[in-house]
Structure formats: C-alpha cells, structure tokens
Design a protein around this motif. Structure first.
Motif, PDB file in Angstrom:
ATOM      1  N   TRP A  66      -8.443   0.143   3.779  1.00  0.00           N
ATOM      2  CA  TRP A  66      -7.292   1.004   3.504  1.00  0.00           C
ATOM      3  C   TRP A  66      -7.716   2.153   2.584  1.00  0.00           C
ATOM      4  CZ3 TRP A  66      -4.394   3.289  -0.181  1.00  0.00           C
ATOM      5  CH2 TRP A  66      -3.137   3.766   0.213  1.00  0.00           C
TER       6      TRP A  66
ATOM      7  N   TYR B  15       0.803  -1.218   0.000  1.00  0.00           N
ATOM      8  CA  TYR B  15       0.000   0.000   0.000  1.00  0.00           C
ATOM      9  C   TYR B  15       0.841   1.275   0.000  1.00  0.00           C
ATOM     10  CZ  TYR B  15      -4.001  -2.992   1.174  1.00  0.00           C
ATOM     11  OH  TYR B  15      -4.984  -3.946   1.162  1.00  0.00           O
ATOM     12  N   ASP B  16       2.087   1.203   0.463  1.00  0.00           N
ATOM     13  CA  ASP B  16       2.908   2.413   0.492  1.00  0.00           C
ATOM     14  C   ASP B  16       3.103   2.985  -0.900  1.00  0.00           C
ATOM     15  OD1 ASP B  16       4.547   4.265   2.115  1.00  0.00           O
ATOM     16  OD2 ASP B  16       6.169   3.518   0.823  1.00  0.00           O
TER      17      ASP B  16
ATOM     18  N   GLU C  89      -9.727   4.668   4.609  1.00  0.00           N
ATOM     19  CA  GLU C  89      -8.898   5.423   5.551  1.00  0.00           C
ATOM     20  C   GLU C  89      -8.072   6.497   4.849  1.00  0.00           C
ATOM     21  OE1 GLU C  89      -6.695   2.277   7.236  1.00  0.00           O
ATOM     22  OE2 GLU C  89      -8.290   1.642   8.629  1.00  0.00           O
ATOM     23  N   HIS C  90      -7.730   6.277   3.586  1.00  0.00           N
ATOM     24  CA  HIS C  90      -6.887   7.226   2.863  1.00  0.00           C
ATOM     25  C   HIS C  90      -7.678   8.116   1.907  1.00  0.00           C
ATOM     26  CE1 HIS C  90      -3.929   4.471   4.526  1.00  0.00           C
ATOM     27  NE2 HIS C  90      -3.041   5.432   4.355  1.00  0.00           N
TER      28      HIS C  90
ATOM     29  N   ARG D 225       0.188   5.159  -1.439  1.00  0.00           N
ATOM     30  CA  ARG D 225       0.312   6.374  -0.633  1.00  0.00           C
ATOM     31  C   ARG D 225       1.248   7.370  -1.282  1.00  0.00           C
ATOM     32  NH1 ARG D 225       3.763   8.594   2.056  1.00  0.00           N
ATOM     33  NH2 ARG D 225       5.204   6.823   1.943  1.00  0.00           N
TER      34      ARG D 225
ATOM     35  N   LEU E  12      -0.572   8.987  -4.177  1.00  0.00           N
ATOM     36  CA  LEU E  12      -1.559   9.949  -3.687  1.00  0.00           C
ATOM     37  C   LEU E  12      -0.900  11.251  -3.278  1.00  0.00           C
ATOM     38  CD1 LEU E  12      -3.904   7.718  -1.497  1.00  0.00           C
ATOM     39  CD2 LEU E  12      -4.442   8.741  -3.710  1.00  0.00           C
ATOM     40  N   ASP E  13       0.185  11.158  -2.522  1.00  0.00           N
ATOM     41  CA  ASP E  13       0.893  12.368  -2.090  1.00  0.00           C
ATOM     42  C   ASP E  13       1.358  13.185  -3.290  1.00  0.00           C
ATOM     43  OD1 ASP E  13       0.543  11.739   0.562  1.00  0.00           O
ATOM     44  OD2 ASP E  13       2.585  11.001   0.885  1.00  0.00           O
TER      45      ASP E  13
ATOM     46  N   TYR F 150      -9.359   3.184  -5.768  1.00  0.00           N
ATOM     47  CA  TYR F 150      -8.623   1.953  -5.471  1.00  0.00           C
ATOM     48  C   TYR F 150      -9.490   0.763  -5.861  1.00  0.00           C
ATOM     49  CZ  TYR F 150      -5.674  -1.505  -3.352  1.00  0.00           C
ATOM     50  OH  TYR F 150      -4.854  -2.584  -3.186  1.00  0.00           O
TER      51      TYR F 150
ATOM     52  N   HIS G 193     -14.094   5.628   5.761  1.00  0.00           N
ATOM     53  CA  HIS G 193     -13.888   6.833   4.945  1.00  0.00           C
ATOM     54  C   HIS G 193     -14.391   8.076   5.681  1.00  0.00           C
ATOM     55  CE1 HIS G 193     -13.892   9.527   1.491  1.00  0.00           C
ATOM     56  NE2 HIS G 193     -13.290   8.586   0.774  1.00  0.00           N
TER      57      HIS G 193
END
Length: 344
Positions: A185, A132-133, A188-189, A136, A139-140, A175, A222
């Motif tokens: 996940w 998942y990183d 949450e993101h 992330r 996304l960033d 996702y 969410h």
C-alpha cells in the motif's frame, strides 16, 4: 553497498513528576546527533504513557536548536489524529525546519481503544475509519489537494487548501509497516517505507527474510522502483567506549528480550528482531549478513527504551564514530569537537 544515511530513534521517556527534564534530554540527544553528523533523528509516539505524546511539538522545538539534521516521527498512529489538523501541524513544523521534517505514520485502532474511545471519540467511535483511507486523506491534505473553495469574506481571505503549504513535504511522508499489505500500500501511494524491529510472520518465521520480502514488495509497487526510500530500524547497542558496568547492563537488557525473538508472538504472529549488542565491528558484520539490511541504504537505529541519558550519549557517539564508518557511512557537516562532547 555503503550506508548512505545514518539516523537514530528515541522514545523520549520522562518522569511524571518532572516531565520537562525528559523532554529536555530528548532535545539534547537530537542536538548531539546533529553535532556528530547523523543524517536524521526520529522520535516515537506514546499516548497516556510517560513518553513523548506530542512528537510534532517536540520536533518544533528541535527545529530551533538544529540547522541540518532531518527530523522524523516513527510513527504517529493516525487513529488518534484528525488528518486535517495534523496536516496543518506537520506543514508548520516543516516550514520552521526549512524542509527537514520526515513524518512517519501508521494506521489501526488506537491502543486500548475500548478504554479510551469515550474520551477520544465520545460520539463517533463506531463511525471512525482506522484503515488506510485515513492515511490517504492525510497525504492529499499535505500534498495540497483542495478541500474547500478559496475566497474573500470582508477583510478575511480563505485558502482552498491546508495552510501553510510546504511543497516538498508530500515526498517526505513515511509509512511504518510490518506486513506485506502495508508495504504494498505504501509503495502504491508513493510513500517512503519504515521497517522496524517488529514484523508480521506471514510467509516465513525468519525475521530477516520477512523484512527483505516486505522491502521488495514495497519497491515493486512504488513508482520509483529500486530508488524508493526505505529505512530500517533495529535496536543497535555498540559497546566500544562503554564502561564495564554499562556493558553488563546492556547485555542483560538484550538477554531479557531475546526469548521473544525465537517464535512468532500472539494472535497476530509478530516477529521481533534480536537486539545487536557488542563492539561496532561485530555489529557491522552481523548487519552485512542480515537479509533486510542488505536491501537498504539508510537506517534509523533505535535507542533502547529504559537506559539513562549518559548511556544514550555513549551509544550515539559510538554509532557515529565507529559503527557508521564500519558500514561505509561518511559523516557530513560535522562539528570537529563533537566526538569529544561525550565523556564518561
């Protein structure tokens, strides 16, 4: 609950000896989708196969041939991608589209990784993180998190974040998940959630019940709760205007795939949804009774992999003119001549 957004998904197959024809067919299908009033068109991602390997490039072309329909990827497997370079490509296409891009992604090692790792990551295969990183990081980067220092060197000006920056793109990241962990996940993101015709049998062996549990887990995690966007993608084949020969082929196609839907498949215990084939009224009835469908307000119905171009035109026309309205969907900004643009 009335269906608010109607979309479709295509794999974009092509002949190795004539790849342009298949890509052109995909673009024509997307153009037809816009004329018929579909809200979104999505393309699949296939590496080292005879399907679209570069959906972002294909959608860049689609931005110049459409003006309204949203364009998505379902999904880009991030194990094949450098997140920074992908962020640049996604932002560029979003700018070209006027803010219509909906990138869907997933994680995990590339398919057949042992066969391709020397070509894909010749020196870093063992060090790559396929979890998942990787999402992330993407996304960033899409959301404009600084990655370096801004400044000027001579006549050259450098940005501290990915360029171009498209401000709304971060809220349109999806996702594609098939498990409770991935659903949570994504929630949450702050992502949107794509749930397809394949899920992992964790707490049940009933596909619809599994899908409903994933959607609820996503929304529970969410920030937007029940307002968080979820799109369901099932294989749907309406036959209202199909010829007798088309109906026979469609039924055989579905029958050949039905056995895999009875029990979990493989070590990962994957469950497959049955394909929905028949008149739009019957398909609508089955969807209204589907526990997963009952949780969503938008869909991206998947076109079958191996059909002919004319089949796709018939299926899309029937979805837009018959099935969509039977589900409570209302078309927007439709070309009045679109319903007559398909002829057998």
């Amino acid at each position: 609950m009335a269906l608010e957004k109607l979309g479709f998904l295509t794999i974009g197959l092509f002949d190795e000896a004539d790849p342009r024809k298949g890509h052109e067919s995909t673009l024509e299908v997307i153009e037809l989708g816009e004329r018929l009033g579909f809200d979104s068109a999505w393309v699949r991602h296939r590496h080292l196969q005879f399907g679209i390997s570069s959906p972002v490039a294909v959608l860049a072309a689609a931005t110049q041939r459409t003006s309204r329909i949203e364009l998505g990827t379902a999904v880009i497997p991030l194990g094949w991608e450098n997140p920074l370079r992908l962020a640049e490509d996604l932002a560029t296409v979003d700018v070209l589209s006027g803010g219509r891009l909906n990138p869907g992604v997933s994680v995990g090692p590339p398919m057949h990784f042992e066969r391709v790792k020397d070509a894909l990551y010749p020196h870093t295969a063992e060090a790559e993180d396929f979890g998942y990183d990787r999402v992330r990081r993407l996304l960033d980067l899409v959301r404009g998190v600084p990655v370096t220092e801004a400044g000027t060197e001579g006549f050259e000006v450098f940005s501290d974040r990915v360029q171009p920056h498209s401000p709304g793109l971060g809220s349109r990241m999806w996702y594609g998940g098939g498990s409770l962990a991935s659903a949570r996940w994504a929630g949450e993101h702050g992502m949107n959630f794509l749930t397809s015709s394949v899920v992992k049998a964790e707490e049940s062996e009933d596909f619809a019940e599994i899908q409903r549990s994933h959607i609820r887990a996503f929304r529970a995690a969410h920030p937007d709760g029940d307002r968080a966007r979820v799109s369901q993608g099932l294989v749907v084949i309406p036959t209202d205007s199909a010829t007798p020969e088309q109906r026979r082929r469609y039924e055989v196609y579905a029958e050949q795939r039905t056995p895999r839907t009875a029990t979990p498949q493989g070590p990962a215990r994957m469950m497959f949804a049955p394909d929905l084939v028949g008149p739009s009224a019957l398909i609508a009835e089955r969807l209204h009774a589907h526990a997963g469908y009952q949780e969503v307000r938008e869909v991206a119905f998947a076109l079958p992999f191996t059909f002919e171009h004319e089949d796709y035109l018939q299926i899309l026309t029937d979805i837009a003119t018959n099935l969509g309205p039977a589900l409570g969907w209302r078309r927007r900004d439709v070309d009045p001549g679109a319903a007559n643009s398909y002829s057998r």
